[in-house]
Design a protein around this motif. Structure first.
Motif, mmCIF file in Angstrom:
data_model
loop_
_atom_site.group_PDB
_atom_site.id
_atom_site.type_symbol
_atom_site.label_atom_id
_atom_site.label_comp_id
_atom_site.label_asym_id
_atom_site.label_seq_id
_atom_site.Cartn_x
_atom_site.Cartn_y
_atom_site.Cartn_z
ATOM 1 N N VAL A 36 0.875 -1.165 0.000
ATOM 2 C CA VAL A 36 0.000 0.000 0.000
ATOM 3 C C VAL A 36 0.919 1.225 0.000
ATOM 4 O O VAL A 36 1.416 1.650 1.038
ATOM 5 N N GLU A 38 0.501 4.381 -0.584
ATOM 6 C CA GLU A 38 -0.002 5.553 0.133
ATOM 7 C C GLU A 38 0.451 5.554 1.601
ATOM 8 O O GLU A 38 0.697 6.607 2.174
ATOM 9 N N ARG A 106 -9.628 6.779 3.177
ATOM 10 C CA ARG A 106 -8.551 6.577 2.207
ATOM 11 C C ARG A 106 -8.463 5.109 1.828
ATOM 12 O O ARG A 106 -9.172 4.278 2.379
ATOM 13 N N ASN A 107 -7.595 4.818 0.870
ATOM 14 C CA ASN A 107 -7.532 3.464 0.326
ATOM 15 C C ASN A 107 -6.681 2.556 1.198
ATOM 16 O O ASN A 107 -5.542 2.887 1.515
ATOM 17 N N GLY A 108 -7.244 1.418 1.590
ATOM 18 C CA GLY A 108 -6.485 0.396 2.304
ATOM 19 C C GLY A 108 -6.189 -0.758 1.363
ATOM 20 O O GLY A 108 -6.404 -0.663 0.154
ATOM 21 N N HIS A 110 -6.643 -4.492 -0.386
ATOM 22 C CA HIS A 110 -7.800 -5.236 -0.910
ATOM 23 C C HIS A 110 -8.954 -4.330 -1.329
ATOM 24 O O HIS A 110 -10.115 -4.701 -1.203
ATOM 25 N N GLY A 111 -8.653 -3.089 -1.751
ATOM 26 C CA GLY A 111 -9.705 -2.190 -2.205
ATOM 27 C C GLY A 111 -10.634 -1.719 -1.106
ATOM 28 O O GLY A 111 -11.712 -1.199 -1.378
ATOM 29 N N LYS A 113 -11.997 0.689 1.958
ATOM 30 C CA LYS A 113 -11.932 2.105 2.343
ATOM 31 C C LYS A 113 -11.730 2.135 3.853
ATOM 32 O O LYS A 113 -12.459 1.457 4.587
ATOM 33 N N CYS A 130 -13.325 0.208 8.698
ATOM 34 C CA CYS A 130 -12.945 -0.466 7.463
ATOM 35 C C CYS A 130 -14.214 -0.894 6.727
ATOM 36 O O CYS A 130 -15.042 -1.616 7.263
ATOM 37 N N GLY A 133 -13.842 -3.990 0.449
ATOM 38 C CA GLY A 133 -13.938 -3.626 -0.969
ATOM 39 C C GLY A 133 -14.566 -4.688 -1.847
ATOM 40 O O GLY A 133 -14.320 -4.735 -3.028
#
Ligand code: CO
Length: 134
Positions: A36, A38, A106-108, A110-111, A113, A130, A133
């Motif tokens: 990840v 980010e 924000r993006n974690g 496995h898609g 949020k 969590c 996704g």
């Protein structure tokens, strides 16, 4: 608002060195790993019943996980609760007067949020919302 414990996040120095304990000794199902960018981490997931263990290895000294390891050593980093609608959950908590680290999801891995509460608002337990996704 919360439907289950999605995962427990554990900070590790090395995924390669940590995975065999969880997969082979404890017998959890290894679900794979991903980077990840980010958050400057490599993340591995292992399934335990309806929940997961999330192993977090920093990919840069600036990673929040690198700072955590420096301060505390390897160990439990956060608890993540599953929510059906993360935007609504954030709004509700802010309405309750709680502080969020992430006011917007924000993006974690496995898609998913994700959004973290501020530890000052969660009794020192780093708490993640969590929304899966799938
Ligand atoms: Co997490």
């Amino acid at each position: 608002m919360l439907t289950r414990i999605n995962h427990i996040g554990i900070a590790v120095n090395s995924l390669d060195e940590s995975i065999p304990f969880y997969r082979d000794s404890l017998g959890m199902t290894f679900l794979g790993w991903e980077e990840v960018t980010e958050q400057k981490v490599k993340v591995a997931f292992l399934q335990v019943g309806e929940s997961k263990i999330e192993l977090l290895e920093p990919t840069s000294p600036e990673s929040p996980i690198a700072k955590f390891l420096e301060k505390n050593g390897p160990g439990i980093h956060h608890i993540a609760y599953e929510v059906a609608d993360i935007e609504t959950a954030i709004k509700k908590l802010e309405f309750e007067g709680l502080r969020m680290i992430d006011a917007a999801p924000r993006n974690g891995a496995h898609g998913a949020k994700i959004a973290f509460l501020h530890p000052k608002s969660s009794g020192g337990v780093l708490t993640e919302l969590c929304q899966s996704g799938h």
